[in-house]
Design a protein around this motif. Structure first.
Motif, PDB file in Angstrom:
ATOM      1  N   VAL A 196       1.201  -1.292   0.231  1.00  0.00           N
ATOM      2  CA  VAL A 196      -0.266  -0.051  -0.294  1.00  0.00           C
ATOM      3  C   VAL A 196       0.753   1.701  -0.308  1.00  0.00           C
ATOM      4  O   VAL A 196       0.631   2.312  -0.920  1.00  0.00           O
ATOM      5  CB  VAL A 196      -0.696  -0.150   1.412  1.00  0.00           C
ATOM      6  CG1 VAL A 196      -1.722   1.324   1.212  1.00  0.00           C
ATOM      7  CG2 VAL A 196      -2.507  -1.183   1.137  1.00  0.00           C
ATOM      8  N   ILE A 197       2.197   1.398   0.133  1.00  0.00           N
ATOM      9  CA  ILE A 197       2.352   1.802   0.740  1.00  0.00           C
ATOM     10  C   ILE A 197       3.435   2.113  -0.992  1.00  0.00           C
ATOM     11  O   ILE A 197       3.608   3.939  -1.525  1.00  0.00           O
ATOM     12  CB  ILE A 197       3.974   1.675   1.476  1.00  0.00           C
ATOM     13  CG1 ILE A 197       3.776   2.178   3.062  1.00  0.00           C
ATOM     14  CG2 ILE A 197       5.070   2.998   1.060  1.00  0.00           C
ATOM     15  CD1 ILE A 197       4.409   2.020   4.232  1.00  0.00           C
ATOM     16  N   ASN A 198       3.892   2.065  -1.838  1.00  0.00           N
ATOM     17  CA  ASN A 198       4.293   1.829  -2.865  1.00  0.00           C
ATOM     18  C   ASN A 198       3.903   2.241  -3.492  1.00  0.00           C
ATOM     19  O   ASN A 198       3.995   2.976  -4.199  1.00  0.00           O
ATOM     20  CB  ASN A 198       4.868  -0.102  -2.770  1.00  0.00           C
ATOM     21  CG  ASN A 198       6.293  -0.507  -2.315  1.00  0.00           C
ATOM     22  OD1 ASN A 198       6.440   0.295  -2.275  1.00  0.00           O
ATOM     23  ND2 ASN A 198       6.526  -1.642  -2.890  1.00  0.00           N
ATOM     24  N   ALA A 199       1.795   1.296  -3.340  1.00  0.00           N
ATOM     25  CA  ALA A 199       1.235   2.175  -4.313  1.00  0.00           C
ATOM     26  C   ALA A 199       0.380   3.491  -4.139  1.00  0.00           C
ATOM     27  O   ALA A 199       0.568   4.809  -5.264  1.00  0.00           O
ATOM     28  CB  ALA A 199      -0.531   1.589  -4.262  1.00  0.00           C
ATOM     29  N   THR A 200       0.631   4.348  -2.887  1.00  0.00           N
ATOM     30  CA  THR A 200       0.476   5.485  -2.580  1.00  0.00           C
ATOM     31  C   THR A 200       1.593   5.905  -3.360  1.00  0.00           C
ATOM     32  O   THR A 200       1.644   7.345  -3.431  1.00  0.00           O
ATOM     33  CB  THR A 200       0.463   6.202  -1.231  1.00  0.00           C
ATOM     34  OG1 THR A 200      -0.289   5.357  -0.508  1.00  0.00           O
ATOM     35  CG2 THR A 200       0.612   6.409  -0.321  1.00  0.00           C
ATOM     36  N   LYS A 201       3.326   5.877  -3.281  1.00  0.00           N
ATOM     37  CA  LYS A 201       3.960   6.704  -3.761  1.00  0.00           C
ATOM     38  C   LYS A 201       4.239   6.286  -5.076  1.00  0.00           C
ATOM     39  O   LYS A 201       4.695   7.148  -6.066  1.00  0.00           O
ATOM     40  CB  LYS A 201       5.707   5.582  -3.028  1.00  0.00           C
ATOM     41  CG  LYS A 201       6.395   5.902  -1.815  1.00  0.00           C
ATOM     42  CD  LYS A 201       6.951   4.693  -2.108  1.00  0.00           C
ATOM     43  CE  LYS A 201       7.930   5.049   0.033  1.00  0.00           C
ATOM     44  NZ  LYS A 201       8.528   3.995   0.374  1.00  0.00           N
ATOM     45  N   ALA A 202       3.767   5.417  -5.848  1.00  0.00           N
ATOM     46  CA  ALA A 202       3.714   5.598  -7.397  1.00  0.00           C
ATOM     47  C   ALA A 202       2.514   6.945  -7.387  1.00  0.00           C
ATOM     48  O   ALA A 202       2.117   6.999  -8.479  1.00  0.00           O
ATOM     49  CB  ALA A 202       2.751   4.484  -7.685  1.00  0.00           C
ATOM     50  N   ASN A 203       0.890   6.835  -6.936  1.00  0.00           N
ATOM     51  CA  ASN A 203       0.264   7.971  -6.722  1.00  0.00           C
ATOM     52  C   ASN A 203       1.365   8.914  -6.673  1.00  0.00           C
ATOM     53  O   ASN A 203       0.720  10.447  -7.412  1.00  0.00           O
ATOM     54  CB  ASN A 203      -1.079   7.882  -5.520  1.00  0.00           C
ATOM     55  CG  ASN A 203      -1.324   6.972  -6.098  1.00  0.00           C
ATOM     56  OD1 ASN A 203      -1.946   6.416  -7.761  1.00  0.00           O
ATOM     57  ND2 ASN A 203      -2.516   6.047  -5.083  1.00  0.00           N
ATOM     58  N   MET A 204       1.770  10.190  -5.641  1.00  0.00           N
ATOM     59  CA  MET A 204       2.610  10.952  -5.358  1.00  0.00           C
ATOM     60  C   MET A 204       3.311  11.343  -6.276  1.00  0.00           C
ATOM     61  O   MET A 204       3.603  12.358  -7.023  1.00  0.00           O
ATOM     62  CB  MET A 204       3.074  10.595  -4.290  1.00  0.00           C
ATOM     63  CG  MET A 204       3.765  11.772  -3.989  1.00  0.00           C
ATOM     64  SD  MET A 204       3.066  13.422  -3.090  1.00  0.00           S
ATOM     65  CE  MET A 204       3.268  13.917  -4.875  1.00  0.00           C
ATOM     66  N   LYS A 205       4.265   9.642  -6.640  1.00  0.00           N
ATOM     67  CA  LYS A 205       5.329  10.172  -8.408  1.00  0.00           C
ATOM     68  C   LYS A 205       4.308  10.979  -9.718  1.00  0.00           C
ATOM     69  O   LYS A 205       4.503  12.179 -10.087  1.00  0.00           O
ATOM     70  CB  LYS A 205       5.315   8.921  -8.788  1.00  0.00           C
ATOM     71  CG  LYS A 205       7.120   9.114 -10.102  1.00  0.00           C
ATOM     72  CD  LYS A 205       7.599   7.282 -10.650  1.00  0.00           C
ATOM     73  CE  LYS A 205       6.360   6.967 -10.257  1.00  0.00           C
ATOM     74  NZ  LYS A 205       7.433   5.275 -10.426  1.00  0.00           N
ATOM     75  N   ARG A 206       2.567  10.447  -9.988  1.00  0.00           N
ATOM     76  CA  ARG A 206       2.527  11.049 -11.395  1.00  0.00           C
ATOM     77  C   ARG A 206       2.195  12.626 -10.670  1.00  0.00           C
ATOM     78  O   ARG A 206       1.819  12.856 -11.389  1.00  0.00           O
ATOM     79  CB  ARG A 206       1.040  10.183 -11.550  1.00  0.00           C
ATOM     80  CG  ARG A 206       1.494   8.948 -12.127  1.00  0.00           C
ATOM     81  CD  ARG A 206       0.284   7.259 -12.248  1.00  0.00           C
ATOM     82  NE  ARG A 206       0.759   6.684 -12.584  1.00  0.00           N
ATOM     83  CZ  ARG A 206       1.793   5.716 -12.519  1.00  0.00           C
ATOM     84  NH1 ARG A 206       2.990   5.705 -11.755  1.00  0.00           N
ATOM     85  NH2 ARG A 206       1.881   4.791 -13.746  1.00  0.00           N
ATOM     86  N   VAL A 207       1.985  12.792  -9.007  1.00  0.00           N
ATOM     87  CA  VAL A 207       1.387  14.016  -9.224  1.00  0.00           C
ATOM     88  C   VAL A 207       2.642  14.738  -9.748  1.00  0.00           C
ATOM     89  O   VAL A 207       2.622  16.259 -10.369  1.00  0.00           O
ATOM     90  CB  VAL A 207       1.337  14.144  -7.746  1.00  0.00           C
ATOM     91  CG1 VAL A 207       0.723  15.517  -7.209  1.00  0.00           C
ATOM     92  CG2 VAL A 207      -1.053  13.575  -7.551  1.00  0.00           C
ATOM     93  N   PHE A 208       3.508  14.477  -9.009  1.00  0.00           N
ATOM     94  CA  PHE A 208       5.083  15.390  -8.601  1.00  0.00           C
ATOM     95  C   PHE A 208       5.348  15.375 -10.135  1.00  0.00           C
ATOM     96  O   PHE A 208       5.934  16.538 -10.566  1.00  0.00           O
ATOM     97  CB  PHE A 208       6.154  14.808  -7.635  1.00  0.00           C
ATOM     98  CG  PHE A 208       6.933  15.620  -8.503  1.00  0.00           C
ATOM     99  CD1 PHE A 208       7.649  16.166  -7.229  1.00  0.00           C
ATOM    100  CD2 PHE A 208       8.501  14.878  -9.084  1.00  0.00           C
ATOM    101  CE1 PHE A 208       9.249  17.384  -6.747  1.00  0.00           C
ATOM    102  CE2 PHE A 208       9.686  15.108  -8.881  1.00  0.00           C
ATOM    103  CZ  PHE A 208       9.508  16.084  -7.418  1.00  0.00           C
ATOM    104  N   PHE A 209       5.230  14.487 -11.155  1.00  0.00           N
ATOM    105  CA  PHE A 209       5.992  14.332 -12.390  1.00  0.00           C
ATOM    106  C   PHE A 209       4.724  15.908 -13.079  1.00  0.00           C
ATOM    107  O   PHE A 209       5.820  16.282 -14.113  1.00  0.00           O
ATOM    108  CB  PHE A 209       5.913  13.291 -13.296  1.00  0.00           C
ATOM    109  CG  PHE A 209       7.027  12.522 -12.941  1.00  0.00           C
ATOM    110  CD1 PHE A 209       7.598  12.349 -11.640  1.00  0.00           C
ATOM    111  CD2 PHE A 209       7.631  10.793 -13.420  1.00  0.00           C
ATOM    112  CE1 PHE A 209       8.985  11.886 -11.099  1.00  0.00           C
ATOM    113  CE2 PHE A 209       8.128  10.398 -13.508  1.00  0.00           C
ATOM    114  CZ  PHE A 209       9.263  10.707 -12.475  1.00  0.00           C
TER     115      PHE A 209
END
Length: 256
Positions: free
Chosen positions: A70-83
């Motif tokens: 779940v933490i990894n999935a959250t980071k994937a979400n954050m990465k898309r917003v950041f990019f």
């Protein structure tokens, strides 16, 4: 954010979970950021299913693994917003790698919490689903977007690298303080499974054809008679005489 475990809301949620598990029905949690309350419910679900099957000793393996996914999935979400904020072309491998360097430097828990509204606005939710029988527990952690090309490459690299470590201590010794973004999630899950006697192939990351989603799945055998889906596929391949590609299109594993 702390919560009161004795509050009517929490007690009602626990009762609903307990009733659902007693009936053997699928359970799903949807979240944008895993709060203390979400962790509590996740732990309660995993503990309840394992207790139902008389395998409570697996909780120390299952819960940390699911939480890490779940933490990894959250980071994937954050990465898309950041990019998106930085104007990074995620489809370009070189640009993606530069973006990842920036992302790892800036990623913090505070940063993730600050973007919770952005996750909701973009519908970047995470769905955690438990489906199970007395013989197996499957857990799927899903993002509602497909993998980027460079992400597929990085995941393969992390799976391959994870094979060389038998303990998290070995991994930390090899990478020192450079653990953020270094595949710790995939490595941790693989080691947890391996140390519990579960085949690392029970952990997979995949895209479902025709759907805009990416999922990580754990397949936790609960009974000695259960045949893992990978082995079921191998046996069906031998029996049917089909090619691997043809069988993949029609294969339906048994969970009984």
């Amino acid at each position: 954010m702390k919560f009161d475990e004795s509050s009517p809301r929490v007690r009602e949620a626990m009762e609903t979970i307990d009733r659902t598990i007693a009936e053997g029905r699928t359970i799903s949690l949807v979240t944008w950021i895993l709060t203390d309350y979400g962790e509590f419910l996740l732990h309660h679900i995993a503990a309840g299913i394992l207790q139902r099957s008389g395998r409570s000793e697996l909780l120390d393996i299952v819960y940390p693994a699911v939480k890490e996914l779940v933490i990894n999935a959250t980071k994937a979400n954050m990465k898309r917003v950041f990019f998106a904020e930085q104007g990074i072309d995620a489809m370009n491998s070189a640009d993606y790698d530069k973006g990842m360097t920036l992302f790892k430097d800036k990623l913090t828990e505070t940063m993730i919490m600050h973007h919770r509204k952005d996750f909701k606005d973009r519908d970047y939710k995470i769905t955690i689903t438990f489906y199970y029988t007395d013989k197996v527990m499957n857990i799927k952690v899903k993002n509602n977007f497909p993998l980027l090309p460079r992400e597929e490459e990085r995941i393969r690299e992390k799976f391959e690298r994870a094979q060389s470590f038998t303990s998290l201590l070995d991994f930390y010794m090899a990478h020192g303080d450079d653990t953020e973004g270094a595949g710790l999630g995939i490595t941790m899950v693989g080691i947890l499974l391996d140390q519990s006697g579960i085949d690392r192939h029970a952990f997979t990351v995949f895209e479902k054809p025709g759907y805009s989603e990416t999922a990580a799945r754990l397949e936790i055998p609960l009974h000695a008679e259960y045949i893992p889906r990978r082995r079921q596929f191998e046996l069906e391949l031998q029996r049917s005489g089909k090619t691997i590609e043809d069988l993949r299109r029609t294969f339906r594993p048994s969970v009984r």
